[in-house]
Design an enzyme around this catalytic site. Structure first.
Site, PDB file in Angstrom:
ATOM      1  N   CYS A 132      -2.089   1.318   8.257  1.00  0.00           N
ATOM      2  CA  CYS A 132      -1.129   0.454   7.582  1.00  0.00           C
ATOM      3  C   CYS A 132      -1.601  -0.994   7.534  1.00  0.00           C
ATOM      4  O   CYS A 132      -1.890  -1.605   8.554  1.00  0.00           O
ATOM      5  CB  CYS A 132       0.202   0.546   8.324  1.00  0.00           C
ATOM      6  N   GLU A 154       0.819  -1.204   0.000  1.00  0.00           N
ATOM      7  CA  GLU A 154       0.000   0.000   0.000  1.00  0.00           C
ATOM      8  C   GLU A 154       0.858   1.261   0.000  1.00  0.00           C
ATOM      9  O   GLU A 154       1.973   1.255   0.511  1.00  0.00           O
ATOM     10  CB  GLU A 154      -0.895   0.030   1.250  1.00  0.00           C
TER      11      GLU A 154
END
Length: 380
Positions: free
Chosen positions: A363, A112
């Protein structure tokens, strides 16, 4: 708080030996690119041309490099511009100020990146590993485990893509230029030391060798890998060190940040102060506020005593709980009291602006959600 079983972390175990991606121009410095271009039978100035497109104009598609002859473009694409990141999902929230990208790498791994816009700056949050081996129990990435390290170019390519998003004017209410990079995405940056440092050097090198960011606008996060912090201090880089502390006492930090079982709070902080003394850079102390776990007034007071008089700033982070987690964010009154006690101790303290909650912004959350959709909940 109910004590957790201590999770051992094997820091000596390498990341899984997956096939690394093909070499990309961002893996090489300008001299290395010139040498590769010469091997292909092209004039060395082609390396500068391609680098100017990639780093200067943020062009990642060789088809748009129309000043290159077609034959040369084909050769250079294969050897200098292979596709490293394939978009899986791109989401926007916070009225267009936050953009999150989920990427599939060549081996199927998911990582990501996040772009966050503010009135005076645009910040990219980059991943340095696919997964993470640090096993912090409140972190989605840590619970997924480590798949592999990212290559230098896989890290840099995230930044170049996000810089292109910023340059397009797509980040609402922000300047059209990427100005800061934080290594706070998936992974422990200092566990992928060589490639992360090489990526930093690409990011701060002037175009066409790199992206031209200021060293002082790059932040490297770590859970506290003491030898790597000392090594980073010797790199002649003026980057900010962000220490993910999350607890001021060893008893709790052993549970929340298992690497503390090897390097205790006192040693980690002493190494951070060595870094600050050597670089002149203030250390950022990252502290996730977890309800009834690490948010007690006495822990605020202890943290204040540990940090008073040091070149440090505390960044309190309202926890973004992962789905199904038993962890939750501290209530706002508790958070405010924690801030008050730290400031009364003379410690500079702020609360991080929460971003991306509606798009799994923490995250590892978007990758975890995508993985569940692909392989099904509960799959290994």
């Amino acid at each position: 708080m109910t004590s957790l079983p201590l999770t051992p972390v094997n820091l000596d175990a390498p990341a899984r030996r997956a096939a690394m991606p093909p070499r990309h121009l961002a893996d090489l410095d300008l001299a290395g690119r010139q040498a590769l271009v010469a091997e292909l039978g092209e004039p060395r100035f082609r390396a500068r041309q391609v680098s100017t497109h990639y780093f200067g104009r943020l062009v990642r598609d060789s088809g748009q490099m129309t000043d290159l002859p077609a034959a040369a473009r084909e050769k250079l694409t294969d050897r200098l511009l292979p596709t490293l990141l394939t978009p899986v999902r791109e989401l926007t929230c916070d009225d267009g100020a936050t953009h999150k990208a989920l990427w599939r790498l060549h081996d199927g791994s998911l990582v990501e990146s996040v772009l966050m816009g503010y009135p005076d700056r645009v910040t990219a949050c980059l991943s340095s590993q696919a997964g993470c081996g640090m096993a912090c129990p409140f972190c989605a990435t840590g619970q997924a485990g480590l798949t592999r390290n990212l290559s230098t170019a896989e890290i840099v390519d995230q930044a170049v893509y996000l810089a292109g998003v910023a340059a397009s004017g797509a980040v609402a209410g922000s300047p059209p230029r990427l100005s800061r990079v934080v290594f706070m995405g998936m992974g422990e940056p200092l566990a992928n030391y060589n490639r992360v440092v090489a990526a930093i050097r690409r990011l701060v090198a002037p175009a066409p060798e790199g992206l031209g960011l200021s060293q002082r606008h790059v932040t490297v996060s770590t859970v506290g890998l003491v030898p790597a912090i000392r090594r980073l201090a010797s790199e002649d880089l003026s980057v900010t060190l962000a220490l993910s502390l999350h607890a001021p006492d060893d008893g709790l930090r052993d549970e929340l940040v298992p690497v503390n079982q090897r390097w205790k709070v006192s040693e980690v902080l002493e190494t951070a102060w060595e870094y600050a003394a050597r670089t002149g850079r203030r250390v950022s102390i990252e502290y996730a506020m977890i309800k009834d776990v690490n948010d007690q007034p006495w822990r605020a007071d202890l943290l204040g005593r540990l940090l008073a008089g040091k070149l440090a700033h505390v960044n309190l982070i309202p926890l973004n709980p992962t789905p199904g987690s038993r962890w939750d964010a501290s209530p706002k009154p508790v958070e405010r009291e924690f801030v008050r006690r730290l400031r009364d101790a003379g410690v500079s303290t702020t609360v991080r602006d929460t971003r991306g909650r509606e798009i799994d912004g923490a995250c590892g959350q978007l990758a975890a959600a995508e993985g569940d959709e692909i392989v099904g909940p509960g799959a290994p």
